[in-house]
Design a protein around this motif. Structure first.
Motif, PDB file in Angstrom:
ATOM      1  N   CYS A   4       0.866  -1.182   0.000  1.00 43.00           N
ATOM      2  CA  CYS A   4       0.000   0.000   0.000  1.00 43.00           C
ATOM      3  C   CYS A   4       0.900   1.229   0.000  1.00 43.00           C
ATOM      4  N   LYS A   5       0.899   1.949  -1.120  1.00 40.29           N
ATOM      5  CA  LYS A   5       1.741   3.152  -1.218  1.00 40.29           C
ATOM      6  C   LYS A   5       0.877   4.409  -1.048  1.00 40.29           C
ATOM      7  N   PHE A   6       1.322   5.289  -0.178  1.00 41.55           N
ATOM      8  CA  PHE A   6       0.575   6.526   0.072  1.00 41.55           C
ATOM      9  C   PHE A   6       1.380   7.718  -0.434  1.00 41.55           C
ATOM     10  N   ARG A 205      11.762  12.367  -9.038  1.00 40.42           N
ATOM     11  CA  ARG A 205      10.546  12.911  -8.433  1.00 40.42           C
ATOM     12  C   ARG A 205       9.357  11.994  -8.735  1.00 40.42           C
ATOM     13  N   GLY A 206       8.513  11.855  -7.726  1.00 41.53           N
ATOM     14  CA  GLY A 206       7.360  10.958  -7.878  1.00 41.53           C
ATOM     15  C   GLY A 206       7.740   9.492  -7.742  1.00 41.53           C
ATOM     16  N   GLY A 207       8.971   9.232  -7.297  1.00 43.73           N
ATOM     17  CA  GLY A 207       9.516   7.872  -7.332  1.00 43.73           C
ATOM     18  C   GLY A 207       8.953   6.893  -6.314  1.00 43.73           C
ATOM     19  N   SER A 208       8.124   7.359  -5.390  1.00 48.26           N
ATOM     20  CA  SER A 208       7.587   6.415  -4.395  1.00 48.26           C
ATOM     21  C   SER A 208       6.724   5.329  -5.037  1.00 48.26           C
ATOM     22  N   ASP A 209       6.052   5.668  -6.125  1.00 43.82           N
ATOM     23  CA  ASP A 209       5.275   4.640  -6.853  1.00 43.82           C
ATOM     24  C   ASP A 209       6.214   3.522  -7.311  1.00 43.82           C
ATOM     25  N   PHE A 210       7.352   3.956  -7.826  1.00 49.49           N
ATOM     26  CA  PHE A 210       8.350   3.003  -8.325  1.00 49.49           C
ATOM     27  C   PHE A 210       8.829   2.110  -7.170  1.00 49.49           C
ATOM     28  N   ALA A 263       1.030  11.861 -17.193  1.00 54.44           N
ATOM     29  CA  ALA A 263      -0.024  11.677 -16.193  1.00 54.44           C
ATOM     30  C   ALA A 263       0.633  11.348 -14.850  1.00 54.44           C
ATOM     31  N   LYS A 264       0.719  12.379 -14.027  1.00 55.34           N
ATOM     32  CA  LYS A 264       1.501  12.303 -12.800  1.00 55.34           C
ATOM     33  C   LYS A 264       0.952  11.281 -11.809  1.00 55.34           C
ATOM     34  N   VAL A 265      -0.274  10.853 -12.042  1.00 55.95           N
ATOM     35  CA  VAL A 265      -0.923   9.944 -11.101  1.00 55.95           C
ATOM     36  C   VAL A 265      -0.119   8.655 -10.877  1.00 55.95           C
TER      37      VAL A 265
END
Ligand code: ADP
Ligand code: ASP
Ligand code: MG
Length: 457
Positions: A4-6, A205-210, A263-265
């Motif tokens: 679960c990534k927040f 940046r935005g790397g937590s999804d990764f 799409a930054k989502v």
């Protein structure tokens, strides 16, 4: 087991953190692993501190840092965390002392290196996860705070380091095994890692999804959940077009294309580890935990709409290279791409003619050097402030008349480049930055007048 990534807004304050605890509690049986971003806009704020310090404005930087500390302590205390002299408040104090030392060093040096940038940025995720782990404990959900830097081993391209997959996977398996066996909920930082020599890095940046996808893939998770501030992957950025619709199901290919084109989502690289292991990814709204969100799967579902979504990426630079010497010669493209490869700068859109090539780049840090090298091949001119708009759908190539719909929608807009066909699932335009809101709205109106209820809400 599930990951679960927040994202930042899903952990931005005490209310959001309590919702996180609720989401984890309700999925306790599925053995959740928590991966978290920094709280709210903390990463931006920390980078601002570093830049301000390097400009010699030490006091201003220290004041900004003090505000970041107040905000973290303020939200933590609303949750009954860090109210007394305990380990959490001690760690918070230590972190901010270390950051003040960094600020003083930067102010004295007057230079901000990518390596120090990463050192500074890493505190955002370290702080958020420190608070989350304690919150879960307080909520009767035994948790274990882990250190992502022991697991995510990267190269040394600071600020956008690439994980070294073999080392990383092995480290994840080893570090998580005892925690999972103990039945505790692992709490893990997104975005950060370290080099083989132990220097802290960040993965872009935005790397937590990764990070979430890497952990999920290494541990063969059953599901990767990306909890964010919108209802799922939408037909376009809902902050740009209010009546954007939720997409119920989308294929990995489509989602990758959307992410890649802005799409930054979802972070573009997220998809890769998940696809490799065929792990479903859900994009969900942390403010509406019971909503269905978007499911990303291997197969594209049947859909009456040819386009699933419209993505855009602003601040793009177009590079035009013309060489009459290359008329009827071969090897022109190869030479050009070798130069971009040498500087590790990805090229997004390409259009060619016999003697000229236009291409777009997102990253301009090495542009001067690249242009100098390109000038050895031909004439070069650069145009900044451009945007890419990309219509994505698994059916793009097979639907007759689709370009006609797109061109009609964009009839009042100057189009600089067009690309269709490369991936068979997108049609892409390059236009001026200031035309983006109009272009996206017009395309959205044209393609989503009617929607297939099986795929869209
Ligand atoms: P997080 O902090 O949770 O990682 P991000 O800000 O990185 O969240 O990504 C979520 C944002 O992505 C949304 O607030 C929205 O503005 C933007 N976005 C862009 N395109 C889309 C899209 N097609 N669907 C949903 N959100 C989108
Ligand atoms: N906190 C990092 C950022 O703002 C990583 C992330 O949120 O995914 O870029
Ligand atoms: Mg994000």
């Amino acid at each position: 087991m599930i990951v679960c990534k927040f994202g930042g807004s899903s952990v931005q304050d005490a209310d959001a953190l309590m919702r996180l605890a609720g989401i984890i509690r309700s999925q306790r049986e599925q053995k959740p692993i928590v991966v978290s971003s920094a709280m709210g806009k903390t990463t931006n704020n920390l980078l601002e501190v570093a830049r301000t310090a390097a400009q010699g404005k030490k006091k201003e930087a220290l004041d900004l840092l003090a505000k970041i500390k107040d905000r973290h302590l303020g939200e933590a205390r609303k949750l009954g965390i860090a109210v007394a002299e305990d380990q959490v408040s001690e760690t918070i104090n230590t972190y901010f002392k270390e950051m003040r030392d960094l600020v003083r060093g930067l102010a004295a040096l007057g230079e901000l290196t990518p390596r120090i940038t990463d050192a500074m940025a890493s505190y955002g995720e370290r702080l958020s996860t420190l608070i989350i782990a304690r919150l879960l404990e307080n909520e009767g959900l035994p948790a274990e705070l882990m250190d992502a830097r022991e697991c995510i081993i990267t190269d040394d391209r600071f600020t956008r380091a690439a994980p070294l997959f073999d080392l990383t996977e092995a480290a994840i398996v080893e570090q998580f095994r005892p925690v999972l066996r103990s039945g505790k909920i692992p709490v893990f930082q997104g975005f950060i890692g370290r080099t083989r020599d132990g220097i802290t890095t960040t993965i872009g940046r935005g790397g937590s999804d990764f990070t979430a996808a890497i952990v999920g893939a290494a541990l063969d998770a059953e599901d990767i959940q990306i909890w964010t501030d919108v209802d799922g992957i939408m037909t376009t950025d809902p902050h740009m077009v209010e009546d954007a619709r939720r997409i119920r199901v989308i294929s990995f290919n489509e989602a990758a294309e959307l992410a890649y084109f802005g799409a930054k989502v979802l972070h573009p690289a997220t998809i890769i580890p998940a696809v490799r292991k065929k792990i479903p990814v859900h994009v969900l709204n942390s403010s509406k935990p019971d909503h269905e969100g978007t499911l990303i799967t291997n197969e594209a579902a049947c859909c009456d709409n040819p386009i699933k979504a419209i993505a855009y990426k602003s601040g793009i630079t177009v590079v035009n290279i013309t060489s009459t010497r290359m008329f009827m010669a071969y090897g022109f493209l190869k030479k050009i791409f070798e130069i971009f490869e040498q500087y590790k700068v990805p090229v997004d859109v390409v259009a060619t003619s016999e003697v000229s090539v236009s291409l777009t780049v997102d990253e301009t840090s090495n542009l001067e050097d690249i242009v100098a090298d390109l000038r050895k091949i031909g004439e070069v001119n650069i145009e900044g402030s451009k945007s890419i708009v990309c219509c994505v759908g698994d059916n793009v190539r097979n639907v007759p008349g689709l370009p006609y719909i797109a061109f009609s929608a964009l009839r009042d807009i100057r189009i600089q480049m067009i690309s269709q066909g490369a991936s068979a699932i997108n049609i892409t335009f390059v236009i001026d930055d200031d035309q983006i809101p109009k272009a996206v709205r017009k395309l959205h109106d044209a393609f989503f007048q009617k929607v297939d209820p099986r795929i869209f809400e």
